[in-house]
Design a protein around this motif. Structure first.
Motif, PDB file in Angstrom:
ATOM      1  N   MET A 142      66.996 127.935  18.634  1.00 13.18           N
ATOM      2  CA  MET A 142      68.290 127.270  18.472  1.00 13.18           C
ATOM      3  C   MET A 142      68.614 127.044  16.999  1.00 13.18           C
ATOM      4  SD  MET A 142      68.013 124.512  21.607  1.00 13.18           S
ATOM      5  CE  MET A 142      69.635 123.764  21.309  1.00 13.18           C
ATOM      6  N   ILE A 143      67.617 126.614  16.234  1.00 11.74           N
ATOM      7  CA  ILE A 143      67.828 126.387  14.793  1.00 11.74           C
ATOM      8  C   ILE A 143      68.099 127.701  14.081  1.00 11.74           C
ATOM      9  CG2 ILE A 143      66.650 125.731  12.661  1.00 11.74           C
ATOM     10  CD1 ILE A 143      67.589 123.308  14.128  1.00 11.74           C
ATOM     11  N   GLU A 144      67.326 128.730  14.413  1.00 11.44           N
ATOM     12  CA  GLU A 144      67.505 130.033  13.759  1.00 11.44           C
ATOM     13  C   GLU A 144      68.883 130.617  14.033  1.00 11.44           C
ATOM     14  OE1 GLU A 144      64.199 132.181  15.285  1.00 11.44           O
ATOM     15  OE2 GLU A 144      62.763 131.352  13.835  1.00 11.44           O
ATOM     16  N   GLU A 145      69.324 130.540  15.294  1.00  8.60           N
ATOM     17  CA  GLU A 145      70.628 131.097  15.644  1.00  8.60           C
ATOM     18  C   GLU A 145      71.771 130.309  15.011  1.00  8.60           C
ATOM     19  OE1 GLU A 145      70.689 131.192  19.884  1.00  8.60           O
ATOM     20  OE2 GLU A 145      69.547 133.072  20.021  1.00  8.60           O
ATOM     21  N   ARG A 146      71.585 129.005  14.865  1.00 12.60           N
ATOM     22  CA  ARG A 146      72.659 128.163  14.334  1.00 12.60           C
ATOM     23  C   ARG A 146      72.730 128.189  12.816  1.00 12.60           C
ATOM     24  NH1 ARG A 146      76.534 125.886  13.206  1.00 12.60           N
ATOM     25  NH2 ARG A 146      77.519 124.011  14.078  1.00 12.60           N
ATOM     26  N   THR A 147      71.582 128.387  12.133  1.00 19.35           N
ATOM     27  CA  THR A 147      71.554 128.305  10.667  1.00 19.35           C
ATOM     28  C   THR A 147      71.273 129.630   9.971  1.00 19.35           C
ATOM     29  OG1 THR A 147      69.176 127.805  10.525  1.00 19.35           O
ATOM     30  CG2 THR A 147      70.686 125.941  10.885  1.00 19.35           C
ATOM     31  N   GLY A 148      70.601 130.542  10.670  1.00 21.41           N
ATOM     32  CA  GLY A 148      70.196 131.790  10.025  1.00 21.41           C
ATOM     33  C   GLY A 148      68.874 131.695   9.291  1.00 21.41           C
ATOM     34  N   PHE A 149      68.226 130.527   9.324  1.00 21.54           N
ATOM     35  CA  PHE A 149      66.955 130.342   8.628  1.00 21.54           C
ATOM     36  C   PHE A 149      65.799 130.460   9.620  1.00 21.54           C
ATOM     37  CE2 PHE A 149      69.655 127.133   6.131  1.00 21.54           C
ATOM     38  CZ  PHE A 149      70.130 128.128   5.279  1.00 21.54           C
ATOM     39  N   PRO A 150      64.707 131.145   9.264  1.00 16.65           N
ATOM     40  CA  PRO A 150      63.542 131.196  10.147  1.00 16.65           C
ATOM     41  C   PRO A 150      62.940 129.807  10.310  1.00 16.65           C
ATOM     42  CG  PRO A 150      63.020 132.141   8.003  1.00 16.65           C
ATOM     43  CD  PRO A 150      64.502 131.922   8.023  1.00 16.65           C
ATOM     44  N   ALA A 151      62.404 129.530  11.504  1.00 23.86           N
ATOM     45  CA  ALA A 151      61.879 128.199  11.801  1.00 23.86           C
ATOM     46  C   ALA A 151      60.462 128.280  12.340  1.00 23.86           C
ATOM     47  CB  ALA A 151      62.785 127.485  12.804  1.00 23.86           C
ATOM     48  N   MET A 152      59.661 127.262  12.009  1.00 25.25           N
ATOM     49  CA  MET A 152      58.290 127.128  12.497  1.00 25.25           C
ATOM     50  C   MET A 152      58.148 125.753  13.130  1.00 25.25           C
ATOM     51  SD  MET A 152      56.168 128.618   9.204  1.00 25.25           S
ATOM     52  CE  MET A 152      54.590 128.328   9.997  1.00 25.25           C
ATOM     53  N   LEU A 153      57.331 125.650  14.186  1.00 23.69           N
ATOM     54  CA  LEU A 153      57.185 124.400  14.923  1.00 23.69           C
ATOM     55  C   LEU A 153      55.742 123.902  14.882  1.00 23.69           C
ATOM     56  CD1 LEU A 153      58.471 122.284  16.874  1.00 23.69           C
ATOM     57  CD2 LEU A 153      57.820 123.810  18.757  1.00 23.69           C
ATOM     58  N   GLU A 154      55.605 122.592  14.692  1.00 20.27           N
ATOM     59  CA  GLU A 154      54.303 121.928  14.751  1.00 20.27           C
ATOM     60  C   GLU A 154      54.530 120.537  15.329  1.00 20.27           C
ATOM     61  OE1 GLU A 154      51.167 121.465  15.274  1.00 20.27           O
ATOM     62  OE2 GLU A 154      50.516 122.678  13.544  1.00 20.27           O
ATOM     63  N   ASN A 155      53.508 119.965  15.957  1.00 22.92           N
ATOM     64  CA  ASN A 155      53.730 118.613  16.464  1.00 22.92           C
ATOM     65  C   ASN A 155      53.803 117.630  15.294  1.00 22.92           C
ATOM     66  OD1 ASN A 155      51.234 117.020  16.082  1.00 22.92           O
ATOM     67  ND2 ASN A 155      50.303 118.394  17.578  1.00 22.92           N
ATOM     68  N   GLY A 156      54.514 116.531  15.524  1.00 27.52           N
ATOM     69  CA  GLY A 156      54.828 115.615  14.440  1.00 27.52           C
ATOM     70  C   GLY A 156      53.616 114.986  13.790  1.00 27.52           C
ATOM     71  N   ALA A 157      52.578 114.674  14.587  1.00 30.27           N
ATOM     72  CA  ALA A 157      51.382 114.055  14.022  1.00 30.27           C
ATOM     73  C   ALA A 157      50.680 115.012  13.062  1.00 30.27           C
ATOM     74  CB  ALA A 157      50.437 113.627  15.136  1.00 30.27           C
ATOM     75  N   ASN A 158      50.556 116.286  13.451  1.00 31.33           N
ATOM     76  CA  ASN A 158      49.943 117.270  12.563  1.00 31.33           C
ATOM     77  C   ASN A 158      50.766 117.446  11.289  1.00 31.33           C
ATOM     78  OD1 ASN A 158      47.858 117.731  14.344  1.00 31.33           O
ATOM     79  ND2 ASN A 158      48.702 119.627  15.169  1.00 31.33           N
ATOM     80  N   ALA A 159      52.090 117.505  11.445  1.00 30.13           N
ATOM     81  CA  ALA A 159      52.958 117.647  10.278  1.00 30.13           C
ATOM     82  C   ALA A 159      52.803 116.460   9.344  1.00 30.13           C
ATOM     83  CB  ALA A 159      54.413 117.793  10.723  1.00 30.13           C
ATOM     84  N   ALA A 160      52.769 115.249   9.897  1.00 31.24           N
ATOM     85  CA  ALA A 160      52.609 114.054   9.082  1.00 31.24           C
ATOM     86  C   ALA A 160      51.295 114.084   8.312  1.00 31.24           C
ATOM     87  CB  ALA A 160      52.682 112.808   9.953  1.00 31.24           C
ATOM     88  N   LEU A 161      50.225 114.513   8.980  1.00 29.47           N
ATOM     89  CA  LEU A 161      48.924 114.565   8.319  1.00 29.47           C
ATOM     90  C   LEU A 161      48.926 115.595   7.192  1.00 29.47           C
ATOM     91  CD1 LEU A 161      46.076 113.597   8.067  1.00 29.47           C
ATOM     92  CD2 LEU A 161      45.404 115.089   9.958  1.00 29.47           C
ATOM     93  N   MET A 162      49.568 116.748   7.413  1.00 31.54           N
ATOM     94  CA  MET A 162      49.663 117.742   6.344  1.00 31.54           C
ATOM     95  C   MET A 162      50.424 117.183   5.145  1.00 31.54           C
ATOM     96  SD  MET A 162      50.233 121.493   8.082  1.00 31.54           S
ATOM     97  CE  MET A 162      51.345 121.036   9.402  1.00 31.54           C
ATOM     98  N   GLY A 163      51.516 116.466   5.431  1.00 29.23           N
ATOM     99  CA  GLY A 163      52.295 115.884   4.349  1.00 29.23           C
ATOM    100  C   GLY A 163      51.511 114.837   3.585  1.00 29.23           C
ATOM    101  N   GLU A 164      50.807 113.978   4.301  1.00 31.99           N
ATOM    102  CA  GLU A 164      50.042 112.922   3.632  1.00 31.99           C
ATOM    103  C   GLU A 164      48.891 113.503   2.820  1.00 31.99           C
ATOM    104  OE1 GLU A 164      50.853 110.024   3.183  1.00 31.99           O
ATOM    105  OE2 GLU A 164      52.055 109.265   4.856  1.00 31.99           O
ATOM    106  N   GLN A 165      48.233 114.537   3.356  1.00 33.25           N
ATOM    107  CA  GLN A 165      47.137 115.117   2.590  1.00 33.25           C
ATOM    108  C   GLN A 165      47.631 115.710   1.274  1.00 33.25           C
ATOM    109  OE1 GLN A 165      45.757 118.905   2.903  1.00 33.25           O
ATOM    110  NE2 GLN A 165      43.586 118.487   2.621  1.00 33.25           N
ATOM    111  N   ARG A 166      48.782 116.362   1.324  1.00 37.27           N
ATOM    112  CA  ARG A 166      49.306 116.919   0.082  1.00 37.27           C
ATOM    113  C   ARG A 166      49.690 115.815  -0.896  1.00 37.27           C
ATOM    114  NH1 ARG A 166      53.266 118.534  -3.164  1.00 37.27           N
ATOM    115  NH2 ARG A 166      52.962 120.560  -4.152  1.00 37.27           N
ATOM    116  N   ALA A 167      50.275 114.736  -0.383  1.00 39.37           N
ATOM    117  CA  ALA A 167      50.661 113.630  -1.259  1.00 39.37           C
ATOM    118  C   ALA A 167      49.437 112.981  -1.905  1.00 39.37           C
ATOM    119  CB  ALA A 167      51.450 112.590  -0.463  1.00 39.37           C
TER     120      ALA A 167
END
Length: 365
Positions: A142-167
């Motif tokens: 839905m995001i790709e068709e509406r925006t033209g940008f490729p999209a990747m999906l991850e669950n929110g907890a994993n995404a949050a942990l990746m963000g915090e580790q980088r910070a």
């Protein structure tokens, strides 16, 4: 690597616009060395959080510097189609404001409430969304068709942990546990800097950890005596409603709502006013969470535990009580003790980590 090979690679990266010459370093006797830095305009990334209470959209350059953040409430009107329209409109406005060509956008990372099918980019059947329609949603398509940008999906907890580790990359944490306590309980684990994935999306598994045999359960699909029945927004609402019906709770008279209509916002209002029975409810929930944290810590032994979510920020004693109980029940304590923190990014962690996921997967042509 020989100096000629290094020079050739640097020249290629400069010609591709990936890096820039930024000046000269100090001389050690010969010519002053050329200094290079990443080109912040090489590419841009969107990070999208889809959650139950609120969602957010972040925009980042190639150095992962945040250039824009917007957040909105997820009410009954926020169907999947409405969310995608809202996201697309905000993306267009952000790019226009920063005068950035859409072709410079590398992609969109999405951190969403599970369960998910990451391979197919689908949100499957999450609980407690205010709006209907969040079942088997092909969100990436839905995001790709509406925006033209490729999209990747991850669950929110994993995404949050990746963000915090980088910070926190300055302290180089490699073994981390993330627990989010809000409408539901969500968790993620990282070992040697890599997110641990199971054979299925396991974001909400911590909520089904049994901490009291034959105890209550939050809903018909949950385990009896599961952690989520004691530590979640729904659990606190149900407990407050039950106590109000039993009588003897003077604070319910001030709310001026029937017991069945007591909601989390009402409880937060009473917390701010220092209502002792409500504070005790939250402290009790925090104690149960501490037991759940100790169980996970004893199993995994992380060096850092990041705690997030609405309950962690409800009042200071919730966070303090949870980590106090966890410490008392950690095997090997005090010889072993992880660092507890609310994180660096907090409410921006999911969107940041989602964008970082795309950043890590960026292909240089």
């Amino acid at each position: 690597m020989t100096s000629s090979t290094l020079t050739r690679l640097l020249e290629e990266m400069v010609s591709e616009g990936l890096i820039l010459a930024s000046g000269f370093g100090p001389s050690s006797g010969g010519r002053r060395p050329i200094l290079y830095e990443t080109n912040p305009e090489f590419g841009y990334f969107f990070g999208l959080e889809i959650s139950r209470f609120s969602s957010s959209l972040g925009f980042f350059d190639v150095r992962m510097n945040p250039m824009s953040f917007t957040r909105w409430r997820m009410d009954e009107a926020m169907t999947p189609e409405r969310v995608v329209d809202h996201v697309a409109a905000n993306m267009k406005a952000i790019l226009s404001d920063h005068k950035i060509d859409p072709r410079q956008v590398v992609g969109v990372g999405i951190g969403a409430v599970g369960p998910l099918d990451r391979e197919r980019g689908m949100i499957l059947k999450p609980l407690y969304f205010s709006s209907p329609g969040w079942v088997d949603v092909p969100i990436c398509k839905m995001i790709e068709e509406r925006t033209g940008f490729p999209a990747m999906l991850e669950n929110g907890a994993n995404a949050a942990l990746m963000g915090e580790q980088r910070a926190m990359r300055g302290s180089k944490p490699m073994h981390m546990l993330y627990v989010h306590a809000s409408v539901g309980l969500r968790s993620a684990m990282m070992s040697y800097g890599q997110i641990i994935h199971g054979s299925i999306d396991m974001e909400g598994a911590i909520g089904q950890m049994i901490i009291q045999t034959d105890g209550p359960r939050l809903n018909e699909d949950g385990n009896f005596g599961a952690l989520e029945a004691f530590v979640s927004v729904q659990a606190l609402e149900k407990l407050a409603q039950a106590r109000a019906k039993m009588g003897g709770q003077a604070w319910t008279d001030k709310l001026r709502v029937p017991p069945d209509q007591i909601r989390y916002d009402h409880l937060l209002q009473e917390l701010r006013q220092g209502n002792p029975p409500v504070e005790e409810m939250f402290r009790q929930a925090a104690s149960y969470l501490g037991i759940g944290l100790a169980n996970m810590i004893n199993m995994f032994h992380p060096e850092m535990v990041v705690l997030g979510g609405a309950l962690m920020n409800s009042f200071d004693r919730f966070y303090e009580t949870a980590i106090e109980i966890a410490r008392k029940n950690i095997y090997y304590y005090p010889q072993y003790e992880p660092v507890f923190t609310k994180g660096e990014l907090r409410e921006d962690a999911v969107a940041t980590g989602a964008a970082f996921m795309v950043w890590k997967g960026m292909k240089i042509q």
